[in-house]
Every structure is written in C-alpha cells, then in structure tokens.
Design a protein around this motif. Structure first.
Motif, mmCIF file in Angstrom:
data_model
loop_
_atom_site.group_PDB
_atom_site.id
_atom_site.type_symbol
_atom_site.label_atom_id
_atom_site.label_comp_id
_atom_site.label_asym_id
_atom_site.label_seq_id
_atom_site.Cartn_x
_atom_site.Cartn_y
_atom_site.Cartn_z
ATOM 1 N N VAL A 20 0.938 -1.053 0.023
ATOM 2 C CA VAL A 20 -0.088 -0.077 0.101
ATOM 3 C C VAL A 20 0.853 1.338 -0.025
ATOM 4 C CG1 VAL A 20 -1.841 1.272 1.484
ATOM 5 C CG2 VAL A 20 -1.766 -1.129 1.161
ATOM 6 N N GLY A 22 3.008 3.993 -1.058
ATOM 7 C CA GLY A 22 3.079 4.625 -2.418
ATOM 8 C C GLY A 22 4.591 5.314 -2.139
ATOM 9 N N ARG A 137 -4.764 -5.146 -3.886
ATOM 10 C CA ARG A 137 -4.662 -3.898 -3.033
ATOM 11 C C ARG A 137 -5.644 -3.766 -2.017
ATOM 12 N NH1 ARG A 137 -3.023 1.608 -5.809
ATOM 13 N NH2 ARG A 137 -2.105 0.852 -7.898
ATOM 14 N N ARG A 175 -2.979 4.912 -3.131
ATOM 15 C CA ARG A 175 -1.749 5.373 -2.736
ATOM 16 C C ARG A 175 -1.384 6.581 -3.030
ATOM 17 N NH1 ARG A 175 1.001 0.228 -6.016
ATOM 18 N NH2 ARG A 175 0.036 -1.225 -4.679
ATOM 19 N N LEU A 207 3.922 5.291 6.248
ATOM 20 C CA LEU A 207 3.700 5.406 4.843
ATOM 21 C C LEU A 207 4.613 6.302 4.481
ATOM 22 C CD1 LEU A 207 -0.116 5.315 4.955
ATOM 23 C CD2 LEU A 207 1.417 3.615 4.295
ATOM 24 N N THR A 209 3.553 9.412 3.631
ATOM 25 C CA THR A 209 2.709 10.140 3.017
ATOM 26 C C THR A 209 2.626 11.500 3.633
ATOM 27 O OG1 THR A 209 1.316 8.194 2.540
ATOM 28 C CG2 THR A 209 0.405 10.367 2.334
#
Ligand SMILES: Nc1ncnc2c1ncn2[C@@H]1O[C@H](COP(=O)(O)OP(=O)(O)OP(=O)(O)O)[C@@H](O)[C@H]1O
Ligand SMILES: [Mg+2]
Length: 380
Positions: A20, A22, A137, A175, A207, A209
């Motif tokens: 997952v 990204g 996913r 993602r 992550l 992110t």
C-alpha cells in the motif's frame, strides 16, 4: 468497542501491507490563498508550506477557516486569490479527482449499500484498475488498518472507530502522496480517539505520506503532529512544532488556545544582560528576555503557565503573596486559584508529588516562579 481492541493496531510491522505504501509524500505549498464568501473573508492571505512526508495539523476555534482551507486544498472550494503548489506545480486549475489526494472528511461517509471491501475498492474501480490488482490492493489496505475479518460487513455493522478505519483505508488504497483529514475522529469517544490518534501517527510514520489534518482539539494536535498551524479568523497566526508553540507562543491567543496560561500586564522598567525588570501592580518582577525584544518604558504582556508557578518561592524566584481562593484535586495534579494583593487571579498547578503541601482555601501563601518561566506575548 471490544472489536476495535481485538482488531489490534494499525499497520505496525506487517510486510503484507507494504504494497500500500506509495511514493514518498509530496510538498504542498499554499501561496497568498484567500477565500471570500460575499464580503466575508473565510481565508485571509494564507502562506503555508507542508514539507514532504510531514504531519501538519491545522488547529483553531470553530469558524476559523480550517475546513475551508482543507476543502480548497482538496479542490472542493475555489479560492478567490492565491495558488496551491504540489511539488512545485500549480494544481489550482485541477479538478478534485485529478489532484489525487486521499481525503477523509466528515461529510464523506462510507457508502451504506456497499460492504467494507467494496467501499475500499471504490477509488480503484473509479480509476479503472484491473480486477486482480484491485483485489490485491484492497487486501493490503484491509491489513494496514487491521480489518481483514470485517471485509464482508456492511458499514452499519461497524463501530465508529472501525468505520473511521475503513474511511482511512479507502483514502489510502490508491496510494496518494498527500492525505487530507478533517476531524477524522470527531465523532469518537475520548478513549477511542486516543487509540486511533496513536495508530494514525504510526501509520503516518510507516507510509511517509504527507498528512494535513484538521482538529479543534489541542491535545489531539499536540499528540500527533510534526507541526501545528494555529488558525484564527481565516489567518494562520503561528506555525511550529508542538513544543515550540507551547513554550514560545507569540501571542496571547496562542498561549491561551494551546494549554492554559496566566497573563500579567506590566511595563518594562529596566533591561540588563537579558533580564528585564517589569513593573506590575503587584510589584517588580524579573523576566528573562526571549524571542520578543523588549524596549524600556514599553508595556508588556507576560504569559505564565500554571504548572510553572510554585506554591512556595525558592531562592531566586519571583515571589508574590497571594490568597488561596480555591483548591481542586484533579487526580493527576491539583489546581489552585489564587488572588494577589492587587486582585489579580492566577491559576497554579501543584504536581502529585507536592500534593501534601496543598494549601487550604483562604490561606495566605507565597507563590513563586523563575525568571525564565514567563514569555512576552502580543496582547491579542
Ligand atoms: N459556503 C459558505 N458560505 C458562507 N460562509 C461560509 C461557507 N462555508 C464556510 N463559511 C464560513 O467561513 C468560516 C470558516 O468556516 P470553516 O468551516 O472553514 O470553519 P472551521 O474552522 O472548519 O470550523 P469548525 O471547527 O466549526 O469545523 C465560518 O465563519 C463559516 O460560517
Ligand atoms: Mg470544520
């Protein structure tokens, strides 16, 4: 609620969830962003840069423009002026779906007619991904939020915390490099909020992110964020790491909004090697000059945290006589309200270790604080 605990914490050390993850987060930059509703300025010339992979929280009272700012970022609100850059490219003209941000907004509920897995799969179906890719996913995303056993349930059969996790999985499944969260835990009880806060923080670390989160809960902001941007009436009044904002508020507003503070009005009567002598109605006090330069003869407002105020002055302290108006035992500490000779009302916190020294209501005591405990702040 038991289910939530059984489901465990989100995404710690699960290699199957790695898919997952990204690319690293993107930089988000707001430049001169304003939003008018008629004559009303909901956003007032906002400049803000969120670093790649940062967890930034917008914190402010109700109506200060937090959601408007997030909606402008997401593309649901068109700014009146200004621009938004992602990794240096303007996205102002892009439709929301083209911005590719993960979004967890309060109004953005789960689809009630779809089960958990289908809810999570939705953004991938919209993007036309092949079926087996979608399946893989969704499985990853379910594992990331530890909800594999609930994949076939309908949202109605989930607790509030579980629903929030599904919303999170749905926002992360494609993602995105940027995740926008508007009060994602607003509807949850305090204990569950606290659990999810820690989990969200771990998920963020894992992550990489960029997270832009909105809350009006100061504890939540302090617990989760790399930096906090404090909003007031459509403006960002101060940005910094939680500790910086707490220890070095620039204004009365920030000192008051982030934690509790006493405020002492005075005049700078002398300055000597970094120590200012401040005249107050209760006599002169010493203040170690911090970020804000002081000028002799000028008025000054000092913020003093209740937990940095003692019920006995130690040598070197500023010391004032005061009468105890109220003493409240709160489990982790005691909170005193004291009144000084001039009638100033101050809050003083007493740590558990010192609880035996808790003075009685009506007693006259000497309160004390070090010259480095006060911070000079702007009056509003
Ligand atoms: N569509 C609209 N038309 C007119 N005024 C609006 C509109 N949307 C928001 N506002 C106003 O803009 C201001 C900021 O609203 P916003 O929703 O951004 O606040 P907020 O900081 O998210 O508050 P809360 O903590 O209550 O969610 C408020 O005064 C609100 O009434
Ligand atoms: Mg809001």
């Amino acid at each position: 609620m038991a289910d939530v605990t059984v489901a465990g914490s989100i995404g710690v050390g699960h290699s199957e969830a790695a898919a997952v993850v990204g690319a690293a987060g993107q930089e988000v930059r707001l430049y001169g962003l304003s939003k008018f509703y008629g004559d009303f300025k909901a956003l007032d010339d906002i400049d803000l840069t969120v670093a790649p992979g940062e967890f930034l929280t917008l914190l402010g009272p109700s109506g200060s423009g937090k959601s408007t700012l997030l909606m402008a970022l997401a593309g649901f609100v068109a700014p009146s002026h200004g621009d938004i850059f992602v990794d240096g490219r303007s996205i102002a003209a892009l439709q929301p779906e083209k911005r590719n941000f993960g979004v967890v907004f309060q109004g953005y509920a789960l689809f009630p007619h779809m089960n958990v897995a289908d809810n999570i799969a939705y953004p991938l179906r919209v993007r036309g991904l092949p079926r087996d890719e979608i399946e893989a996913r969704v499985a990853d995303a379910l594992s990331l939020v530890r909800l594999e056993p609930l994949a076939k349930r309908s949202p109605r059969q989930l607790s509030g915390g579980q629903q929030q996790r599904v919303a999170l999985a749905r926002a992360l499944v494609f993602r995105p490099q940027v995740l926008l969260l508007d009060e994602p835990m607003g509807a949850l009880d305090k204990k569950l909020r606290h659990e999810l806060q820690l989990e969200l923080r771990q998920l963020h670390k894992r992550l990489g992110t960029t997270f832009v989160n909105v809350t009006h809960d100061q504890e939540e902001a302090m617990a989760m964020s790399d930096r906090i941007a404090i909003m007031r009436a459509g403006r960002i009044v101060q940005v910094g790491a939680p500790r910086d904002l707490y220890d070095r508020p620039e204004s009365r507003f920030v000192a008051d909004f982030l934690g509790k503070s006493n405020f002492i009005d005075g005049t700078v009567s002398a300055l000597d090697r970094g120590i200012a002598l401040i005249d107050t109605p209760d006599g002169a006090i010493r203040h170690r000059v911090g970020d804000r330069p002081l000028v002799q003869g000028d008025p000054v407002l000092l913020a003093l945290r209740p937990q940095q105020t003692r019920v006995t002055a130690v040598p070197g302290d500023n010391a004032w006589a005061a009468t105890v108006e109220a003493a409240i035992f709160l489990g982790t500490h005691a909170e005193l309200t004291v009144v000084t000779g001039s009638g100033m009302r101050l809050a003083v916190n007493l740590a558990m270790e010192a609880i035996d020294a808790l003075p009685a209501e009506g007693a006259t005591i000497t309160i004390g604080w070090s010259d480095s405990a006060t911070v000079a702040v702007l009056p509003d």
